[in-house]
Design a protein around this motif. Sequence first.
Motif, PDB file in Angstrom:
ATOM      1  N   VAL A  86       0.830  -1.197   0.000  1.00  0.00           N
ATOM      2  CA  VAL A  86       0.000   0.000   0.000  1.00  0.00           C
ATOM      3  C   VAL A  86       0.866   1.249   0.000  1.00  0.00           C
ATOM      4  O   VAL A  86       0.608   2.207  -0.747  1.00  0.00           O
ATOM      5  N   ALA A  87       1.912   1.240   0.802  1.00  0.00           N
ATOM      6  CA  ALA A  87       2.822   2.392   0.809  1.00  0.00           C
ATOM      7  C   ALA A  87       3.440   2.605  -0.566  1.00  0.00           C
ATOM      8  O   ALA A  87       3.584   3.743  -1.036  1.00  0.00           O
ATOM      9  N   ALA A  88       3.784   1.502  -1.240  1.00  0.00           N
ATOM     10  CA  ALA A  88       4.359   1.617  -2.581  1.00  0.00           C
ATOM     11  C   ALA A  88       3.332   2.142  -3.573  1.00  0.00           C
ATOM     12  O   ALA A  88       3.635   2.979  -4.429  1.00  0.00           O
ATOM     13  N   ASN A  89       2.086   1.664  -3.472  1.00  0.00           N
ATOM     14  CA  ASN A  89       1.034   2.157  -4.364  1.00  0.00           C
ATOM     15  C   ASN A  89       0.846   3.658  -4.225  1.00  0.00           C
ATOM     16  O   ASN A  89       0.632   4.375  -5.204  1.00  0.00           O
ATOM     17  N   LEU A  90       0.909   4.137  -2.989  1.00  0.00           N
ATOM     18  CA  LEU A  90       0.684   5.562  -2.737  1.00  0.00           C
ATOM     19  C   LEU A  90       1.876   6.424  -3.109  1.00  0.00           C
ATOM     20  O   LEU A  90       1.775   7.644  -3.147  1.00  0.00           O
ATOM     21  N   SER A  91       3.021   5.786  -3.372  1.00  0.00           N
ATOM     22  CA  SER A  91       4.218   6.544  -3.764  1.00  0.00           C
ATOM     23  C   SER A  91       4.669   6.152  -5.170  1.00  0.00           C
ATOM     24  O   SER A  91       5.858   6.119  -5.463  1.00  0.00           O
ATOM     25  N   CYS A  92       3.691   5.813  -6.021  1.00  0.00           N
ATOM     26  CA  CYS A  92       3.943   5.484  -7.431  1.00  0.00           C
ATOM     27  C   CYS A  92       4.945   4.346  -7.599  1.00  0.00           C
ATOM     28  O   CYS A  92       5.772   4.353  -8.519  1.00  0.00           O
ATOM     29  N   GLY A  93       4.897   3.367  -6.719  1.00  0.00           N
ATOM     30  CA  GLY A  93       5.687   2.162  -6.907  1.00  0.00           C
ATOM     31  C   GLY A  93       7.043   2.159  -6.241  1.00  0.00           C
ATOM     32  O   GLY A  93       7.775   1.169  -6.342  1.00  0.00           O
ATOM     33  N   ALA A  94       7.417   3.237  -5.557  1.00  0.00           N
ATOM     34  CA  ALA A  94       8.732   3.267  -4.903  1.00  0.00           C
ATOM     35  C   ALA A  94       8.740   2.307  -3.721  1.00  0.00           C
ATOM     36  O   ALA A  94       7.878   2.368  -2.848  1.00  0.00           O
ATOM     37  N   LEU A  95       9.710   1.389  -3.673  1.00  0.00           N
ATOM     38  CA  LEU A  95       9.774   0.373  -2.630  1.00  0.00           C
ATOM     39  C   LEU A  95      11.063   0.516  -1.820  1.00  0.00           C
ATOM     40  O   LEU A  95      12.125   0.760  -2.376  1.00  0.00           O
ATOM     41  N   ASP A  96      10.933   0.362  -0.514  1.00  0.00           N
ATOM     42  CA  ASP A  96      12.087   0.219   0.347  1.00  0.00           C
ATOM     43  C   ASP A  96      12.333  -1.281   0.502  1.00  0.00           C
ATOM     44  O   ASP A  96      11.587  -1.974   1.189  1.00  0.00           O
ATOM     45  N   MET A  97      13.388  -1.802  -0.158  1.00  0.00           N
ATOM     46  CA  MET A  97      13.592  -3.245  -0.204  1.00  0.00           C
ATOM     47  C   MET A  97      13.844  -3.833   1.181  1.00  0.00           C
ATOM     48  O   MET A  97      13.537  -4.993   1.428  1.00  0.00           O
ATOM     49  N   ARG A  98      14.363  -3.058   2.102  1.00  0.00           N
ATOM     50  CA  ARG A  98      14.552  -3.582   3.459  1.00  0.00           C
ATOM     51  C   ARG A  98      13.199  -3.878   4.101  1.00  0.00           C
ATOM     52  O   ARG A  98      13.029  -4.887   4.785  1.00  0.00           O
ATOM     53  N   GLU A  99      12.213  -3.004   3.867  1.00  0.00           N
ATOM     54  CA  GLU A  99      10.881  -3.254   4.397  1.00  0.00           C
ATOM     55  C   GLU A  99      10.253  -4.481   3.752  1.00  0.00           C
ATOM     56  O   GLU A  99       9.573  -5.271   4.408  1.00  0.00           O
ATOM     57  N   VAL A 100      10.493  -4.648   2.441  1.00  0.00           N
ATOM     58  CA  VAL A 100       9.957  -5.816   1.755  1.00  0.00           C
ATOM     59  C   VAL A 100      10.523  -7.094   2.355  1.00  0.00           C
ATOM     60  O   VAL A 100       9.803  -8.053   2.648  1.00  0.00           O
ATOM     61  N   GLU A 101      11.843  -7.133   2.537  1.00  0.00           N
ATOM     62  CA  GLU A 101      12.486  -8.324   3.081  1.00  0.00           C
ATOM     63  C   GLU A 101      12.004  -8.621   4.491  1.00  0.00           C
ATOM     64  O   GLU A 101      11.760  -9.780   4.857  1.00  0.00           O
ATOM     65  N   GLU A 102      11.840  -7.570   5.309  1.00  0.00           N
ATOM     66  CA  GLU A 102      11.360  -7.776   6.667  1.00  0.00           C
ATOM     67  C   GLU A 102       9.924  -8.301   6.668  1.00  0.00           C
ATOM     68  O   GLU A 102       9.566  -9.182   7.452  1.00  0.00           O
ATOM     69  N   SER A 103       9.082  -7.773   5.771  1.00  0.00           N
ATOM     70  CA  SER A 103       7.692  -8.210   5.714  1.00  0.00           C
ATOM     71  C   SER A 103       7.587  -9.658   5.266  1.00  0.00           C
ATOM     72  O   SER A 103       6.838 -10.446   5.832  1.00  0.00           O
ATOM     73  N   ILE A 104       8.387 -10.037   4.256  1.00  0.00           N
ATOM     74  CA  ILE A 104       8.373 -11.412   3.777  1.00  0.00           C
ATOM     75  C   ILE A 104       8.898 -12.357   4.853  1.00  0.00           C
ATOM     76  O   ILE A 104       8.374 -13.444   5.068  1.00  0.00           O
ATOM     77  N   ALA A 105       9.939 -11.924   5.566  1.00  0.00           N
ATOM     78  CA  ALA A 105      10.526 -12.776   6.603  1.00  0.00           C
ATOM     79  C   ALA A 105       9.547 -13.052   7.728  1.00  0.00           C
ATOM     80  O   ALA A 105       9.639 -14.078   8.410  1.00  0.00           O
ATOM     81  N   SER A 106       8.598 -12.134   7.925  1.00  0.00           N
ATOM     82  CA  SER A 106       7.636 -12.323   9.016  1.00  0.00           C
ATOM     83  C   SER A 106       6.531 -13.309   8.648  1.00  0.00           C
ATOM     84  O   SER A 106       5.764 -13.726   9.502  1.00  0.00           O
ATOM     85  N   GLN A 107       6.444 -13.681   7.359  1.00  0.00           N
ATOM     86  CA  GLN A 107       5.419 -14.622   6.925  1.00  0.00           C
ATOM     87  C   GLN A 107       5.915 -16.051   7.143  1.00  0.00           C
ATOM     88  O   GLN A 107       7.096 -16.329   7.050  1.00  0.00           O
ATOM     89  N   PRO A 108       5.021 -16.996   7.398  1.00  0.00           N
ATOM     90  CA  PRO A 108       5.430 -18.394   7.554  1.00  0.00           C
ATOM     91  C   PRO A 108       5.946 -18.946   6.229  1.00  0.00           C
ATOM     92  O   PRO A 108       5.627 -18.435   5.160  1.00  0.00           O
ATOM     93  N   GLU A 109       6.745 -19.977   6.298  1.00  0.00           N
ATOM     94  CA  GLU A 109       7.353 -20.539   5.110  1.00  0.00           C
ATOM     95  C   GLU A 109       6.411 -21.443   4.344  1.00  0.00           C
ATOM     96  O   GLU A 109       6.686 -21.806   3.207  1.00  0.00           O
TER      97      GLU A 109
END
Length: 444
Positions: free
Chosen positions: A121-144
């Motif tokens: 959602v943050a990326a959608n609101l900023s025209c696709g700009a992603l903080d890759m550290r946030e992406v990695e942290e979010s994915i890591a918090s999901q079960p495998e």
Amino acid sequence: FGRFALEAIATPGHTLGCITWLLQGSPHRVFTGDSLLIRGCGRTDFQGGDAGMLHDSVTTKLFTLPGETMVYPGHDYRGRASSTIDQEKSFNWRFTKTRGEFVSYMSRLNLPCPKCLDVVVAANLSCGALDMREVEESIASQPELGIHVPDRPGDIGLCGDLPKEALKKIAGRYASWVYLNMKSNPAFMPEELKSAGVQSLEVWPFPSQFLPSEANTRGALAALDKLPRPLMLQCSGGNRAGALLLLWLAKKQGYTAESAPQLAMDLSLKFWTTSDQVGHYRAWVLEQLSQKAAPPIMLPRPIAVPVVDSPVQRLPVRLSETVAVRDSPSCLALTQSQLGVEVPAMPGDVGLCGALSKETLEAVARRYTSWVYLNTSSDPDFMPDVLKRFGVKAIEVRTFRGPQAPDSEEEAVAAAIEALERLPRPLMLQCSTGSRAGGLLLLW
């Protein structure tokens, strides 16, 4: 672009910024994103979503387009590519509701957040700009494993069979573990689970070929209610676990047989969205949710079944495969007229056929667990030895002479219907031409 032009139509509601694109032609085509799906719509509970606004967008802007307009949604969980405006106006049950009913329904969905929602959602609101550290942290918090379904007061995970190394790696995260199969299954490793710290461990019979008994269903649902969280729900392929989880969530959150499919799709449950081989699990869930006020079965007298002259009966059901066994060259010539239709049923699948040659029967028999023949055991078209040789476990012959049967045949009809209720699936229903079998199936 070239000779084509797209018209933008604002259709907010799923999110505040949703756009539908209209391509005019014969017929028109609309690309609706998540605003209008095939027999559904997108959720309305994040990124500026508003259920009333979505109802207005669809009913006043999309449903006013010509009825033959082709609808192409952003995605479909069941592999459907397109629909039409007329079809959605008639069959999209969400939009057959009043605006108030629609808003009330959408507010009660209580859907879990999609994975990485905070990042996307943050990326959608900023025209696709992603903080890759946030992406990695979010994915890591999901079960495998598989999907992760939020639940109160904890979490439930789903998985299929795992090698011992993977099991040891993730078992320590869970306080409870429910396995759907048998204790003798080699994929069930209780010692590894206990050594990893799983405190509560239960096994409920739910073998892949058959559906659970009513007692086992109640027991497994009670286990999901009482066992401490986090909890892992496991079966060999993840499909039966997904079916049980959907049933449990639907019962807890007040879903009906009509609304549960949307819950399954919104949760991306694999057994509902991607697998065509487990229709009996889907039917089982819907049957369980429909049992609140099931009326008693009343058996009318046998009725005349109209004869269809065409060699291929055009019935409003899913047609069977033209090839009975994919790896058998002798089956390549099997056609719809030879095998009749395959009719989705609860709790499994029922097939229809007329008299078959011995070669064709051998090719078809291996697909079925049960076989019901409507005539007499002395009929030359009935070949029980062939059926047994190719793995049919339950074979029954029922006398059913058709529309000319006297009133005394009512008892025989009731017995045949009882066989359809009782015998394991998949089941083939056969008579000399297929007509009596079709009549009995329609009556059932």
